[in-house]
Design an enzyme around this catalytic site. Structure first.
Site, PDB file in Angstrom:
ATOM      1  CB  THR A  60       1.106   0.644   5.105  1.00 56.92           C
ATOM      2  OG1 THR A  60       1.111  -0.518   4.469  1.00 56.92           O
ATOM      3  CG2 THR A  60       2.423   1.008   5.989  1.00 56.92           C
ATOM      4  CB  THR A 115      -1.036   0.048   1.504  1.00 53.43           C
ATOM      5  OG1 THR A 115      -1.944  -1.137   1.176  1.00 53.43           O
ATOM      6  CG2 THR A 115      -1.409   1.256   1.691  1.00 53.43           C
ATOM      7  CB  SER A 174      -8.750  -1.284   2.677  1.00 54.55           C
ATOM      8  OG  SER A 174      -7.655  -0.604   3.023  1.00 54.55           O
TER       9      SER A 174
HETATM   10  N1  ASP Z   1      -3.571  -1.288   5.062  1.00 57.98           N
HETATM   11  C1  ASP Z   1      -4.014  -2.051   3.680  1.00 57.98           C
HETATM   12  C2  ASP Z   1      -5.453  -3.044   3.971  1.00 57.98           C
HETATM   13  O1  ASP Z   1      -5.388  -3.958   4.911  1.00 57.98           O
HETATM   14  C3  ASP Z   1      -2.770  -2.775   3.288  1.00 57.98           C
HETATM   15  C4  ASP Z   1      -1.672  -2.540   3.432  1.00 57.98           C
HETATM   16  O2  ASP Z   1      -1.374  -1.620   3.917  1.00 57.98           O
HETATM   17  O3  ASP Z   1      -0.699  -3.086   3.021  1.00 57.98           O
HETATM   18  O4  ASP Z   1      -6.118  -2.924   3.022  1.00 57.98           O
END
Ligand code: ASP
Length: 318
Positions: free
Chosen positions: A229, A180, A210
């Protein structure tokens, strides 16, 4: 207009398990540093924090290495659904799209929604908006992401989440797909903004929402701005971005707010990371996961967090 304060910028390309393979780290470092240089020069030439954040998100969404826009991970049914949000700290205004498909830059819709009475749209509504805005249909799928999904399907989706970054070398060695992206900027007029964009955590149930398009994952006021993230459910449970920002807004220093919030996240066994700025120009990052792919410009040079010891949880430059 003349700049009144030294702009600051921090970006991330995800957090997760360690990146084995030095070649991969160098490629990611080059990508992140290039974006920092490019967006920082916009801030120096007078761009507002929101403009810089949106531009940074565009560039990172277009980089297939990261899990947002082109190169987003696939969900359990093999489809891409992306989420993005923008928060203008000076205006105190959040906007975003949740689970949008077939557009190139989800952040474009989040930016448009800043000036709309309805500021967060989910799948169907965001598709309607894309049509109204006459945004061309775009296929964000890359071969690498498809191969990863096919592999995962053969293993009956036993991973709880995709890994960090899409580099062929890294994917083979470390289940590396999470990534992300987020951008946080302090502009030359002392204003803050944050933006976050994601393809989700990968292999999730259809309709899963998300954190990236929620104030839990992306939040800013006139005092501080944060992009998160990691595992969205963990970020939501901590309400991490809002928690850090509210602490600073109530008078805690950014360093203390990060330390306290990450100590709590650690105690609660969360898997996440965050980048942050405050209005005085302090730059901070934190992680409970093994790595956080962040890079920043402190006004003098570009640095990053790619090779921090796994045990380091919080860093702050004030
Ligand atoms: N936070 C994001 C999600 O859970 C994924 C990520 O940060 O890589 O959708």
């Amino acid at each position: 207009m003349k700049l009144q304060v030294q702009p600051k910028l921090i970006i991330h390309g995800g957090a997760g398990s360690s990146l084995h393979g030095k070649g991969g780290i160098e490629v990611v470092r080059r990508s992140l540093h290039k974006v920092v240089e490019e967006v920082y020069s916009l801030l120096l030439s007078g761009a507002t924090a929101s403009e810089a954040v949106v531009q940074g998100c565009y560039i990172l969404e277009d980089d297939p290495r990261f899990n947002s826009g082109t190169g987003s991970v696939l969900q359990s049914d093999g489809q891409i659904r992306m989420s993005a949000s923008l928060m203008d700290g000076a205006l105190g205004r959040f906007s975003g799209v949740i689970n949008i498909s077939r557009v190139k830059n989800p952040i474009e819709l989040a930016q448009f929604l800043q000036n709309s009475p309805d500021r967060v749209l989910s799948d169907y509504g965001s598709a309607e908006l894309a049509r109204e805005m006459q945004i061309p249909i775009y296929n964000a799928l890359t071969d690498l992401r498809l191969q990863e999904w096919i592999q995962e399907r053969q293993d009956n989706f036993k991973s709880t989440m995709a890994g960090v970054v899409a580099e062929p070398e890294l994917v083979e060695t470390s289940n590396a797909r999470r990534g992300t992206i987020g951008v946080v900027a302090l502009d030359g007029y002392g204003k803050l903004a944050s933006g976050t964009s994601t393809g989700g955590k990968g292999f999730e149930r259809i309709g899963r929402v998300s954190d990236s398009a929620m104030p839990a994952g992306n939040y800013a006021t006139g005092h501080a701005a944060v992009s998160c993230t990691g595992i969205g459910e963990d970020i939501i449970d901590e309400c991490l971005a809002a928690r850090i920002v509210v602490r600073v807004t109530d008078g805690m220093s950014l360093k203390d707010a990060m330390q306290r919030s990450f100590m709590e996240a650690h105690q609660n066994k969360r898997d996440l990371g965050a980048i942050a700025l405050d209005a005085s120009g302090a730059i901070a990052w934190g992680k409970t996961s093994q790595v956080l792919l962040a890079a920043f410009h402190d006004g003098v040079r570009v640095s990053d967090t790619l090779e921090l010891p796994e045990s380091t949880e919080v860093g702050c430059l004030s």
